[in-house]
Design a protein around this motif. Sequence first.
Motif, PDB file in Angstrom:
ATOM      1  N   ALA A   1      28.831  42.963  43.622  1.00 51.53           N
ATOM      2  CA  ALA A   1      30.846  42.118  43.764  1.00 51.53           C
ATOM      3  C   ALA A   1      31.215  43.829  44.387  1.00 51.53           C
ATOM      4  O   ALA A   1      31.018  44.928  44.101  1.00 51.53           O
ATOM      5  CB  ALA A   1      31.116  42.731  42.860  1.00 51.53           C
ATOM      6  N   LEU A   2      32.115  44.137  45.662  1.00 49.06           N
ATOM      7  CA  LEU A   2      32.413  45.656  46.228  1.00 49.06           C
ATOM      8  C   LEU A   2      33.364  44.829  46.386  1.00 49.06           C
ATOM      9  O   LEU A   2      34.205  43.799  46.745  1.00 49.06           O
ATOM     10  CB  LEU A   2      31.038  45.089  47.658  1.00 49.06           C
TER      11      LEU A   2
ATOM     12  N   SER B   1      39.511  41.026  37.276  1.00 48.45           N
ATOM     13  CA  SER B   1      40.050  39.559  37.824  1.00 48.45           C
ATOM     14  C   SER B   1      38.982  39.699  38.553  1.00 48.45           C
ATOM     15  O   SER B   1      40.223  38.591  39.309  1.00 48.45           O
ATOM     16  CB  SER B   1      41.398  39.123  37.428  1.00 48.45           C
ATOM     17  N   ILE B   2      38.464  40.014  38.979  1.00 50.95           N
ATOM     18  CA  ILE B   2      37.892  40.069  40.719  1.00 50.95           C
ATOM     19  C   ILE B   2      37.104  38.672  40.990  1.00 50.95           C
ATOM     20  O   ILE B   2      36.564  37.656  39.177  1.00 50.95           O
ATOM     21  CB  ILE B   2      36.895  40.631  41.240  1.00 50.95           C
ATOM     22  N   SER B   3      36.573  37.831  41.030  1.00 49.14           N
ATOM     23  CA  SER B   3      36.534  36.132  41.472  1.00 49.14           C
ATOM     24  C   SER B   3      34.947  36.378  41.070  1.00 49.14           C
ATOM     25  O   SER B   3      34.109  36.194  41.760  1.00 49.14           O
ATOM     26  CB  SER B   3      36.494  34.938  42.346  1.00 49.14           C
TER      27      SER B   3
ATOM     28  N   GLN C   1      33.605  49.749  48.168  1.00 46.88           N
ATOM     29  CA  GLN C   1      32.967  50.517  46.985  1.00 46.88           C
ATOM     30  C   GLN C   1      31.776  49.425  45.811  1.00 46.88           C
ATOM     31  O   GLN C   1      32.762  48.372  45.787  1.00 46.88           O
ATOM     32  CB  GLN C   1      34.240  50.823  46.190  1.00 46.88           C
ATOM     33  N   PHE C   2      31.180  49.958  45.359  1.00 53.31           N
ATOM     34  CA  PHE C   2      30.956  48.798  44.057  1.00 53.31           C
ATOM     35  C   PHE C   2      31.385  48.927  42.824  1.00 53.31           C
ATOM     36  O   PHE C   2      31.817  50.251  42.311  1.00 53.31           O
ATOM     37  CB  PHE C   2      28.700  49.678  44.347  1.00 53.31           C
ATOM     38  N   THR C   3      32.038  47.699  42.433  1.00 53.91           N
ATOM     39  CA  THR C   3      32.659  47.506  41.111  1.00 53.91           C
ATOM     40  C   THR C   3      31.573  47.952  39.898  1.00 53.91           C
ATOM     41  O   THR C   3      32.527  47.815  38.529  1.00 53.91           O
ATOM     42  CB  THR C   3      32.817  46.689  41.567  1.00 53.91           C
ATOM     43  N   GLY C   4      30.355  47.704  39.748  1.00 51.32           N
ATOM     44  CA  GLY C   4      29.497  47.999  38.698  1.00 51.32           C
ATOM     45  C   GLY C   4      29.779  46.500  38.005  1.00 51.32           C
ATOM     46  O   GLY C   4      29.257  46.430  37.278  1.00 51.32           O
TER      47      GLY C   4
ATOM     48  N   ILE D   1      32.451  41.345  49.418  1.00 49.58           N
ATOM     49  CA  ILE D   1      33.721  41.887  49.429  1.00 49.58           C
ATOM     50  C   ILE D   1      34.644  40.826  49.052  1.00 49.58           C
ATOM     51  O   ILE D   1      35.106  39.703  49.228  1.00 49.58           O
ATOM     52  CB  ILE D   1      34.213  41.679  50.833  1.00 49.58           C
ATOM     53  N   LEU D   2      35.206  41.598  47.406  1.00 49.20           N
ATOM     54  CA  LEU D   2      35.729  40.128  46.505  1.00 49.20           C
ATOM     55  C   LEU D   2      37.335  41.380  46.398  1.00 49.20           C
ATOM     56  O   LEU D   2      37.531  42.545  45.197  1.00 49.20           O
ATOM     57  CB  LEU D   2      35.216  39.458  45.333  1.00 49.20           C
ATOM     58  N   ASP D   3      38.350  41.145  47.295  1.00 47.15           N
ATOM     59  CA  ASP D   3      39.056  42.049  47.662  1.00 47.15           C
ATOM     60  C   ASP D   3      40.688  41.696  46.043  1.00 47.15           C
ATOM     61  O   ASP D   3      41.385  42.325  46.017  1.00 47.15           O
ATOM     62  CB  ASP D   3      39.520  42.591  48.297  1.00 47.15           C
ATOM     63  N   GLY D   4      40.380  40.302  46.478  1.00 42.52           N
ATOM     64  CA  GLY D   4      41.904  39.420  45.106  1.00 42.52           C
ATOM     65  C   GLY D   4      41.234  40.245  43.579  1.00 42.52           C
ATOM     66  O   GLY D   4      40.500  40.543  43.164  1.00 42.52           O
ATOM     67  N   GLY D   5      42.200  40.076  42.986  1.00 40.43           N
ATOM     68  CA  GLY D   5      42.596  39.787  41.625  1.00 40.43           C
ATOM     69  C   GLY D   5      42.064  41.639  41.622  1.00 40.43           C
ATOM     70  O   GLY D   5      42.510  42.677  42.658  1.00 40.43           O
TER      71      GLY D   5
END
Length: 234
Positions: free
Chosen positions: A136-137, A116-118, A170-173, A212-216
């Motif tokens: 997105a990291l 659920s990252i933005s 970390q790379f989120t894919g 960097i998307l640490d939310g969600g």
Amino acid sequence: MGKIRTAFILGAGLGLRLRPLTEKTPKPLLPVGGRPIITYAMDHLIAAGIERFIVNTHHCPAAYQDAFPDWSYRDRPIIFRHEPVLLDTGGGLKNIEDIVEQDEAIVVYNGDIISSISLDMLLEAREKLGGEACLALRSSGHLLNVELGEDGEICDMRGMLRRRGARRCQFTGIYTVERRFLRRLVKDRIESVVPAFVRLLEQDPRGVTGTILDGGCWCDIGSLEEYEKVKDRK
């Protein structure tokens, strides 16, 4: 840069670490909360404005047609692109080049992720930072293999350039790519997309950007243990 309307969901993997569950079912079609894992990615992408999906297949391709008999999900069309030989992420991207419109960009999303990252923030970063790809990291995770410099720029991935950054992520894919990036890939080459990113970074330090998307939440269902944790999710 215009609005992104197409998402490429990677659905062709063998799911070896989830056997025996994946012997007759592609991993993205395993049920979580009573529906296929891949539909969580689709819902996430639809909420960000995606209007059509491309899904690559390899292992048990007929299972996808059984899951989506009218080749659509929530009225969004799905184009299935079969890979007789598994091409990995970079080869899979090259294999859909002909169905990506000229000057179009796409969102790429691993088919075994629930997140659920933005995505709106990812799309905003793409517009702001430019380049041919925007990743997105996450600032924490089990595989911190993206090196960021003092200004947040990506300076290395997987240590392939031997460049140490100020921090690792970390790379989120989940990422965006411009269509012109696909021209850098070689038809029928079995290759991860990461070496292609690294080659671009060597040529243009701003060619691959990240945010960097640490939310969600972000969950990579890469093992039987991880699957057991989420399969009864509602």
